[in-house]
Design a protein around this motif. Structure first.
Motif, PDB file in Angstrom:
ATOM      1  N   ASP A 406      12.849  33.416   2.215  1.00  0.00           N
ATOM      2  CA  ASP A 406      11.908  32.587   1.487  1.00  0.00           C
ATOM      3  C   ASP A 406      12.210  31.155   1.960  1.00  0.00           C
ATOM      4  OD1 ASP A 406      10.255  31.874  -0.883  1.00  0.00           O
ATOM      5  OD2 ASP A 406      12.133  31.023  -1.584  1.00  0.00           O
ATOM      6  N   THR A 408      11.217  27.537   0.404  1.00  0.00           N
ATOM      7  CA  THR A 408      11.591  26.462  -0.507  1.00  0.00           C
ATOM      8  C   THR A 408      12.747  26.885  -1.406  1.00  0.00           C
ATOM      9  OG1 THR A 408       9.235  26.060  -0.521  1.00  0.00           O
ATOM     10  CG2 THR A 408      10.581  24.691  -1.961  1.00  0.00           C
ATOM     11  N   ASP A 605      15.338  32.809  -3.671  1.00  0.00           N
ATOM     12  CA  ASP A 605      16.084  32.153  -4.743  1.00  0.00           C
ATOM     13  C   ASP A 605      15.727  32.752  -6.099  1.00  0.00           C
ATOM     14  OD1 ASP A 605      13.551  31.183  -4.979  1.00  0.00           O
ATOM     15  OD2 ASP A 605      14.072  29.067  -4.819  1.00  0.00           O
ATOM     16  N   ILE A 607      12.980  32.746  -7.555  1.00  0.00           N
ATOM     17  CA  ILE A 607      11.842  32.100  -8.210  1.00  0.00           C
ATOM     18  C   ILE A 607      10.597  32.409  -7.386  1.00  0.00           C
ATOM     19  CG2 ILE A 607      10.849  29.890  -8.913  1.00  0.00           C
ATOM     20  CD1 ILE A 607      13.796  28.916  -9.114  1.00  0.00           C
ATOM     21  N   ASP A 609       9.783  34.972  -5.945  1.00  0.00           N
ATOM     22  CA  ASP A 609       9.886  35.922  -4.852  1.00  0.00           C
ATOM     23  C   ASP A 609      10.389  37.294  -5.284  1.00  0.00           C
ATOM     24  OD1 ASP A 609      12.441  35.024  -5.216  1.00  0.00           O
ATOM     25  OD2 ASP A 609      12.408  33.752  -3.434  1.00  0.00           O
TER      26      ASP A 609
HETATM   27 MG    MG Z   1      11.108  29.801  -3.200  1.00  0.00          MG
END
Ligand code: MG
Ligand code: ADP
Length: 710
Positions: A406, A408, A605, A607, A609
């Motif tokens: 992922d 960000t 992370d 979030i 995903d």
């Molecule tokens: Mg992310």
């Protein structure tokens, strides 16, 4: 761990769970015996045994069954059992007797050998027989319970072998086997006990007491007696006893015990500190926020312990093999004992060879070879801040060929920064930031955190928002001071049908490593924020190491827009990237990577995903020390934010599988060699007993090397 008794239905059932320690549960046969003994008990719901930890996890209906009934039932099998959090009842008498008999047995053998040397064969024969019988009392007791539960355990096999040797007149041999068997069992017990301690020591990090200030007086009290909201003092150099929030003081705290990351973290009022971490130079006042059984450390320990019950496929294979192996060798023993004598060979010789086969039919070293390696690896990994939720994940991790990241917060830094604020006509940049922050306080996305942090630094009073809605992969919206505010990427504005102002390019970043977040007010774009989005320092190194470990393809799946995605992909030399994805779309790309290149590891992370993490063969969530969802849901959770832990996890998984294979090979080779030697008459009973113990000790020793793997 106390039994947790949760009431599911007040009228009919009380679901309860308890963990027992079982002494004497060293091999699969004992597990079978336990199952046969416990399964018929009314109210028993589920059983799972952890051989390495010698623990028995029991789910039962507390309305029908009690833990003491379970203890009684297991007690009848000759194994000792107690509730994990209780001290064992000392059965010193029994153990002392056992040792007296073993010592007596050894002495009798020595005396017998001396007598034999002086030609007094009758007396020596009596001594040998006595030694065999005395030393055999305890194994015989265990054998009886095993036979009652219709299983063949090692004790049964030994007793048969010894009885057979006595009947053949091999009295010295019989006595030697009994004696060596006792020593061997003791050695194995010691080795396993050492293994258990080494593994537990890694996890047993939490202090037992806390220095708590109540009514102005400071006192050391057991952590079990602390309450949420208690004020505790953590002196320099001390371990933090419980999770809490710093209320006063500044210090640097070493969180390595939890995250595996040795760089100390600065802590000042408002920051969270975690049980088991080590305070540096400053003194801290901490308000307790979690009870001892709910601390992050406690949850990690719990996860690691339940991970052991999640068995790897290799383990299932070994168990299946062991199930066939024992009956096969026993059948062979029968053939060896009967066929040659019927064909006219010396019965004594062949029956003796059959007895040797009985001794080597126990698959113990083989059965233990896999779980010890896996448990050692899981514990070593936990110590390095990598929580692997079971042997099955470890095995799949070793097979990974593709890694998808992922972007960000994963490939790029978790801590983003706002680098610029732009506003359109009617509104000031400060207003744009104020509105955006009001929405983003409610979101846990890294972009949101950056915006909120920037607003606070700028001294903006963040207004409250209502009707908050998160739009995963796009942004968020809410109502602030009666107006609808949306914050997010182009896609969000497409979805909300907010037209982008023509002529103004708000979507392209001004510099490299920047990402643009749009802000709209009452259905019209009001401004934009630039957010730095640079790859982590270690990203390149981590990807390089992955390729060294045989990863063939590295991809990136991001919800961010094309230009920022392309920059990161180019900088890190990725093989493939896809931008502008919604969380569900990432799922599809993970599947397609898997069909094209092989088993996929997805790193995120946690979030936005979760679907991608779930679609991958293995999902790793980073920064799990700060996010409950990531800690619970991923297959592997990295406590720290350190990308280098990803190649470490793969390397460890591969090392573990190699270790397992070596162990299986060692035990199989020894068995095979002794099988041949038994049939050809090249080995004696006592040598077979020694080889068996030797194999277990070697295998456990080899597995424990994984605790130190880096
Ligand atoms: Mg992310
Ligand atoms: P990635 O896949 O790169 O981790 P996400 O799927 O989490 O990214 O989000 C994709 C994009 O959606 C982000 O780059 C950002 O532009 C936007 N976004 C998501 N959530 C938010 C939010 N809370 N505030 C602003 N923008 C957001």
């Amino acid at each position: 761990m106390a039994p947790t008794e949760t009431v599911a239905c007040t009228t009919c059932e009380l679901h309860a769970e308890a963990v027992f320690r079982v002494e004497g549960m060293d091999c699969n046969e004992e597990v079978v015996i336990l199952e046969r003994r416990l399964k018929p008990l009314a109210g028993l719901e589920a059983l799972s045994a952890d051989l390495v930890g010698q623990r028995l996890h029991v789910k039962y209906d507390a309305a029908k069954l009690t833990t003491s009934a379970i203890v009684d039932a297991v007690g009848q099998t000759g194994m000792r059992i107690w509730l994990e959090h209780e001290e064992p009842a000392i059965e010193g008498g029994d153990i002392a007797w056992r040792w007296r008999l073993v010592v007596g047995c050894g002495a009798a053998i020595l005396a017998g050998v001396a007598l034999q040397a002086t030609g007094r064969t009758v007396e020596s024969a009596v001594l040998f027989t006595a030694a065999a019988v005395a030393g055999g009392i305890f194994p015989a007791r265990r054998a009886v319970t095993a036979i009652r539960s219709r299983t063949l355990d090692i004790n049964t096999l030994m007793v048969v072998a010894v009885a057979g040797a006595l009947m053949l007149g091999e009295r010295l041999e019989a006595a030697a086997v009994v004696f060596l068997f006792a020593i061997a069992q003791w050695l194995e017990l010691r080795t396993m006990e050492r293994a258990r301690q080494a593994i537990r020591a890694l996890l047993d990090l939490s202090p037992r007491e806390a220095l708590v200030r109540r009514d102005g007086a400071d006192s050391r009290i057991p952590v079990d007696d602390t309450r949420i909201g208690d004020e505790m003092l953590v002196r320099p150099g001390e371990k933090v006893p419980l999770d809490g929030v710093v209320t006063a003081g500044h210090s640097d705290v070493n969180e390595a015990p939890l995250t595996g990351e040795s760089l100390p973290v600065n802590k000042s009022p408002g920051d969270e500190v975690y049980a088991g971490t080590i305070n540096g130079h400053g003194a801290l006042d901490v308000r307790v926020t979690r009870l001892v059984r709910d601390t992050r450390l406690a949850r990690i320990i719990h996860l690691v312990e339940t991970a052991r019950a999640n068995r790897a496929p290799v383990q299932a294979f070994v168990d299946r093999f062991a199930r066939i192996y024992t009956p096969a060798v026993l059948a062979l023993a029968l053939v060896v004992a009967l066929v040659p004598p019927l064909a006219g060979a010396d019965a004594g010789v062949w029956v003796y060879r059959a007895l040797v086969l009985l001794v080597i039919s126990c698959p113990c070293a083989l059965v233990i070879s896999t779980p010890v390696s896996i448990v050692a690896a899981l514990s070593g990994a936990a110590r390095n801040g990598v929580l692997i939720k079971g042997g099955a994940h470890l095995e799949r991790l070793a097979a990974v060929r593709v890694v998808a990241f992922d972007k960000t917060g994963t490939l790029t830094r978790g801590e983003l920064r706002v680098t610029g604020v732009q506003a359109l006509d009617s509104i000031s940049p400060r207003e744009v930031l104020r509105y955006a922050a009001a929405v983003e306080v409610r979101s846990e996305h890294p972009v949101a955190r950056a915006i909120v942090a920037h607003a606070r630094e700028t001294g903006i009073e963040i207004p409250s928002a209502t009707h908050f809605a998160s739009m995963p992969g796009m942004g968020a919206q809410a109502e602030v001071e009666g107006v609808r505010i949306a914050v997010g990427n182009e896609r969000l504005f497409d979805t909300l049908r907010v037209p982008l102002p023509s002529g103004v390019d708000l979507t392209g970043a001004r510099h490299d490593g920047e990402s643009i977040v749009l802000v709209s007010r009452a259905g019209a774009v009001a401004g934009a924020l630039a957010v730095s989005d640079r790859p982590r320092e270690t990203a390149r190194e981590a990807i390089g190491l992955l390729r060294e470990h045989g990863v063939r393809w590295v991809a990136m799946l991001t919800g961010d827009h094309e230009p920022s995605a392309r920059r990161v992909a180019e900088e890190l030399h990725l093989d493939e990237y896809h931008a502008g994805l919604l969380p569900e779309q990432k799922h599809g790309f993970v599947r397609s990577l898997s069909t094209r290149h092989g088993p996929v590891l997805m790193v995120g992370d946690g979030i936005n995903d979760a679907p991608a993490l779930a679609a991958a063969d293995v999902g790793i969530a980073m920064g799990a020390a700060g996010s409950d969802a990531a800690l619970e849901s991923a297959d592997v959770a990295l406590m720290s934010d350190e990308l280098l832990r990803v190649p470490y996890a793969i390397r460890l998984a591969r090392a573990t599988l190699r270790n397992v294979r070596t162990n299986v090979a060692i035990s199989l080779a020894l068995k095979a060699a002794f099988l041949v030697m038994a049939i050809t008459g090249a080995t004696t009973l006592w040598m077979a007993v020694l080889a068996d113990t030797g194999a277990s000790v070697i295998v456990v020793g080899n597995a424990l090397r994984l605790l130190r793997a880096r």
